[in-house]
Design an enzyme around this catalytic site. Structure first.
Site, short mmCIF file in Angstrom:
data_model
loop_
_atom_site.label_atom_id
_atom_site.label_comp_id
_atom_site.label_asym_id
_atom_site.label_seq_id
_atom_site.Cartn_x
_atom_site.Cartn_y
_atom_site.Cartn_z
N ASP A 33 25.35 -12.47 32.89
CA ASP A 33 25.97 -13.46 33.77
C ASP A 33 25.59 -14.86 33.30
OD1 ASP A 33 26.84 -14.80 36.33
OD2 ASP A 33 26.96 -12.72 37.01
N ALA B 177 15.33 -13.90 30.06
CA ALA B 177 16.71 -13.43 30.21
C ALA B 177 17.18 -12.73 28.94
CB ALA B 177 17.63 -14.60 30.54
N CYS C 219 21.77 -15.40 36.37
CA CYS C 219 22.18 -14.04 36.02
C CYS C 219 22.92 -13.35 37.16
CB CYS C 219 20.98 -13.20 35.55
SG CYS C 219 20.18 -13.93 34.11
#
Length: 225
Positions: A80, A145, A176
């Site tokens: 995301d 991430a 995200c």
């Protein structure tokens, strides 16, 4: 069996420039023109959206980004929306999963382990997220991430580990796409005084090399690239 890896230590690189370089290297890797390659770098303030284009998780108008000195880019990676910026260690592996005998899930798990191992060097207990929560977490705070692309068995994009970035940038997104969870950094979580950021980035590279089992590593810094 010898596994070769070329590591490019690039300093701070504009996001689009790094994206074009990854695309070229992935094409060259598919054509067997190069060996596995790891880009180690940082970006100026940049928000990126994955291939699902979940731009609704950007909480401010595009027009405000420029005033913040930040850019927004759409990519073909998984995952995301996320933020990249100074004091964040980024690794973009351009590697052949077939050559190293990994499937996509195991590859992501090894990226997670790379960041978990680095955090542990500073006394920070990090772990992989729950189901549908990618990346690496310290309790309910995200410290690293992951967003990858795999095409014809060749990887691009990769991981971003928060050394000591300005966490205020994360307030402008749903990081995200996961609500009600925070973002943290190595600086916030450790009691140890951190060394220079390039030292931490080299430690992250070393963790990657060890976890992925490379035994023939060539380092190139930006002065020779």
């Amino acid at each position: 069996m010898r596994r070769s890896l070329e590591v490019w230590k690039m300093g701070t690189v504009n996001y689009l420039e790094a994206l074009k370089l990854q695309e070229k290297l992935a094409t060259d890797r598919k054509a067997l023109k190069i060996t596995d390659t790891l880009l180690s770098l940082q970006h100026p303030p940049t928000y990126t959206v994955g291939k699902r284009e979940t731009v609704h998780n950007l909480l401010i108008p595009d027009s405000e980004l420029k005033s913040m000195g930040a850019e927004l880019h759409y990519t073909q990676r998984g995952g995301d929306i996320t933020f990249h910026g100074p004091q964040q260690a980024i690794l973009y592996p351009i590697v052949s999963l077939r050559d190293i005998g990994l499937g996509a899930r195991m590859y992501v798990e090894k990226l997670e382990l790379t960041m978990i191992e680095l955090a542990s060097m500073y006394g920070v207990k990090a772990q992989a997220g729950q189901k549908c929560e990618t990346g690496v977490w310290v309790e309910d705070r995200k410290i690293g991430a992951i967003g990858v692309r795999i095409s014809s068995g060749i990887t691009s994009h990769g991981l971003a580990f928060n050394m000591d970035p300005d966490l205020n940038y994360f307030k402008h997104i749903v990081p995200c796409g996961i609500v009600n969870k925070g973002v943290t950094s190595l600086k916030n979580e450790t009691d140890v005084e951190l060394p220079a950021e390039d030292v931490i980035q080299e430690q992250l590279i070393a963790c990657f090399v060890r976890i992925f089992g490379y035994n023939d590593v060539v380092l190139k810094d930006k002065s020779v690239l």
